[in-house]
Enzyme design. Sequence first.
Site, short mmCIF file in Angstrom:
data_model
loop_
_atom_site.label_atom_id
_atom_site.label_comp_id
_atom_site.label_asym_id
_atom_site.label_seq_id
_atom_site.Cartn_x
_atom_site.Cartn_y
_atom_site.Cartn_z
N PHE A 109 33.83 3.82 26.41
CA PHE A 109 32.41 3.46 26.43
C PHE A 109 31.50 4.63 26.06
CE2 PHE A 109 32.56 5.41 30.60
CZ PHE A 109 31.26 5.77 30.92
N LYS A 110 32.00 5.84 26.20
CA LYS A 110 31.16 7.01 25.88
C LYS A 110 30.75 7.03 24.41
CE LYS A 110 31.96 8.45 30.10
NZ LYS A 110 32.55 9.71 30.50
N ASP A 111 31.54 6.38 23.54
CA ASP A 111 31.21 6.36 22.11
C ASP A 111 29.86 5.69 21.86
OD1 ASP A 111 33.58 7.58 21.07
OD2 ASP A 111 34.66 5.70 21.32
N LEU A 114 27.46 8.53 22.50
CA LEU A 114 27.67 9.83 21.86
C LEU A 114 27.70 9.78 20.35
CD1 LEU A 114 29.99 11.32 24.55
CD2 LEU A 114 27.83 12.29 23.78
N THR A 142 34.37 11.56 27.96
CA THR A 142 33.18 12.15 27.36
C THR A 142 33.54 13.19 26.31
OG1 THR A 142 31.70 11.78 29.24
CG2 THR A 142 31.18 13.63 27.83
#
Length: 461
Positions: A109-111, A114, A142
Amino acid sequence: MNYISTRGAIAPIGFKDAVMMGLATDGGLLLPETIPALGRNTLESWQSLSYQDLAFNVISLFADDIPAQDLKDLIDRSYATFSHPEITPVVEKDGVYILELFHGPTLAFKDVALQLLGNLFEYLLKERGEKMNIVGATSGDTGSAAIYGVRGKDKINIFILHPHGKTSPVQALQMTTVLDPNVHNIAARGTFDDCQNIVKSLFSDLPFKEKYSLGAVNSINWARVLAQVVYYFYAYFRVAALFGQEVVFSVPTGNFGDIFAGYVAKRMGLPIRRLILATNENNILSRFINGGDYSLGDVVATVSPSMDIQLASNFERYVYYLFGENPARVREAFAALPTKGRIDFTEAEMEKVRDEFLSRSVNEDETIATIAAFHRETGYILDPHTAVGVKAALELVQDGTPAVCLATAHPAKFAEAVVRAVGFEPSRPTSLEGIEALPSRCDVLDADRDAIKAFIEKKAL
């Protein structure tokens, strides 16, 4: 839209400056001066938008110092790297809605945040003729998402600290097999909390931060939280039978960033009945919600390592609102936390917390059992973090309210846990094929602030 610090000691700044500042210079976290409250007509007009158009509508409310076309281009470029046309699709399995947040380049989910943040940094550095040394800490996802967001970008170096041997093997390889000259991986002999504390300490060292133009990719950067607000709206529009129907979101979280994004969406007017905060054995946040106990403990290694955290860095943002937007009280509470080891809350404050959140701590045996049962009943394989959220939702939502569970990572990133649960490895996406055979580069250092500071000084732009 201007931004202020939770600790109240900076002058208001614009969105672009907030992105570049990361951690507020007074040691607090940046927040918008006001959170827009959206009317029903506005929200209804967003229901059929594509993910990219919805992201533009949400983000532009908070980023009004970026020209509209430039912001549209940044968003479109960021989500062109995703493998699913919906970016964050929702799938229904036996009455449970799974919000799949793992279709980006590093399968986590960090994509979602980021990829956008990397492009924002590049855009702002070019505009200002500046350079940046990004410093971040990761409990697993992350780091790789940040690295993929800025690898090869001009005028940017990135230094990522991860706890040596305490991420999943695939998580570590996704970071250390990126060999671009601007990428520096540091495996620290310690815990994620050690890594995170070192990063915060470096950002609080203002002469060092200014000399080396430090930039933040951890969820201390407001842009990270803002990008995640979007998928709460997107999921709601695909789950609610009628606009105005309340839903519940179940969020596996250790750092409070992802669930705080849901809290922002709720304050903006999204009909969220409750946010379920799901944790593993590292349950400081569950202890807070269920008993008002926010006291530090020791980190326990689990099969859901991205939540192996005790000190939740984004919790301060929520506390700011819980304390009635009183920065002096926030400043006092967090200044005393390292020595006192806890933050105290009134019963009236805890009633407000329980009106907004539910929480469940899910242990390792329950996590494995949930993966096994959910696969047996639906054929769908959960990663261990998502399983924590699903278990919490199945137990805490009993009244028929639609429950949306955030699927924060692809199960192939945690194959060992999946094998324990279902007896076989999940199929691997193409991006992970042969990753073990790739060359890798990483520096193993003690979790010592001075040692890591010296390493950054040596390698910085």
